[in-house]
Scaffold this motif. Structure first.
Motif, PDB file in Angstrom:
ATOM      1  N   SER A 107       0.952  -1.317   0.079  1.00 49.99           N
ATOM      2  CA  SER A 107       0.000  -0.039  -0.026  1.00 49.99           C
ATOM      3  C   SER A 107       0.779   1.238  -0.115  1.00 49.99           C
ATOM      4  O   SER A 107       2.283   1.183   0.240  1.00 49.99           O
ATOM      5  CB  SER A 107      -0.880   0.015   1.156  1.00 49.99           C
ATOM      6  N   ARG A 109       1.499   5.061   1.278  1.00 49.64           N
ATOM      7  CA  ARG A 109       1.358   6.174   2.396  1.00 49.64           C
ATOM      8  C   ARG A 109       1.565   7.420   2.098  1.00 49.64           C
ATOM      9  O   ARG A 109       2.924   7.372   1.576  1.00 49.64           O
ATOM     10  CB  ARG A 109       2.067   5.428   3.845  1.00 49.64           C
ATOM     11  N   SER A 110       1.168   8.177   2.619  1.00 44.26           N
ATOM     12  CA  SER A 110       1.719   9.584   2.448  1.00 44.26           C
ATOM     13  C   SER A 110       1.941  10.272   3.872  1.00 44.26           C
ATOM     14  O   SER A 110       1.835   9.748   4.737  1.00 44.26           O
ATOM     15  CB  SER A 110       0.728  10.707   2.005  1.00 44.26           C
ATOM     16  N   GLU A 111       3.210  10.955   3.729  1.00 41.96           N
ATOM     17  CA  GLU A 111       3.836  11.654   4.758  1.00 41.96           C
ATOM     18  C   GLU A 111       3.925  13.057   4.549  1.00 41.96           C
ATOM     19  O   GLU A 111       4.464  13.384   3.469  1.00 41.96           O
ATOM     20  CB  GLU A 111       5.153  10.758   5.309  1.00 41.96           C
ATOM     21  N   ASN A 133       2.674  -4.558   3.191  1.00 42.57           N
ATOM     22  CA  ASN A 133       1.812  -4.894   4.183  1.00 42.57           C
ATOM     23  C   ASN A 133       1.986  -5.930   4.988  1.00 42.57           C
ATOM     24  O   ASN A 133       2.500  -6.758   4.789  1.00 42.57           O
ATOM     25  CB  ASN A 133       0.037  -5.139   3.486  1.00 42.57           C
TER      26      ASN A 133
END
Length: 196
Positions: A107, A109-111, A133
């Motif tokens: 997956s 993710r944004s940060e 995952n």
């Protein structure tokens, strides 16, 4: 010997390659879209874990010294998913696209960085990270990666201790990613491509 790595959190174990223009920090993926943990990263993490247990001389005996004319007995392969051959067989038999395979196991993710004073996102700091995952898309069990390890018999017990001490692998391992549980299995042996 085999190093068995069970994911206790999501993981980002990159090899410095980018597979997509929108992903800033990517995990390592093979030609089928399956995630793996690069041998070079594993060796570095194991060596770091060894420093918690052994002195520098013992670590050098086990892992060797860069630039030395004496080669180390320790070698390790990329860690692939347990049941890797079954996955590859299903992917090729069913002609599944590598990007679809990646979407099953990973997956994005944004940060962003936060300005401590204003408690808001700093400009131009939004980044996207692809992670493996923690749980299998098939049965929701924790994913397990397996790597073949070769070393002199005299180091087997030391390597078992080092594997138990290895708790984190990959990027952002101090930010909640890459928690692992490892063990060295000395009961089986396989031929593979080793990173020494």
């Amino acid at each position: 010997m085999k190093l068995e790595i069970t994911l206790m959190s999501d993981l980002c174990a990159g090899a410095g390659k980018h597979y997509s223009s929108i992903i800033d920090l990517d995990t390592s993926l093979d030609e089928y879209g399956l995630p793996y943990i690069p041998a070079k990263r594993l060796k570095g993490c194991l060596k770091e874990a060894a420093s918690l247990i052994f002195n520098k001389d013992r670590i050098d005996e086990i892992f060797g010294v860069a630039g030395s004319d004496k080669s180390a007995s320790f070698a390790i392969s990329d860690a692939k998913l347990e049941d890797y051959d079954v996955y590859v067989n299903d992917i090729t038999k069913n002609k599944i696209d590598d990007s679809d395979v990646t979407d099953l196991f990973c997956s994005v993710r944004s940060e962003t960085s936060i300005d401590e004073e204003t408690k808001t996102a700093k400009d131009k700091t939004l980044r996207f990270v692809r992670v493996v995952n923690q749980h299998s898309p098939i049965d929701k069990s924790n994913l397990v990666f397996v790597s073949d390890v070769s070393a002199d018999k005299e180091f087997e017990e030391d390597l078992m201790k080092i594997a138990k001490a290895l708790r984190n692998i990959g990027y952002h391992r101090n930010r909640g990613l890459g928690a692992v549980k490892c063990r060295m299995n000395t009961e089986s042996k396989n031929d593979c491509d080793f990173e020494s």
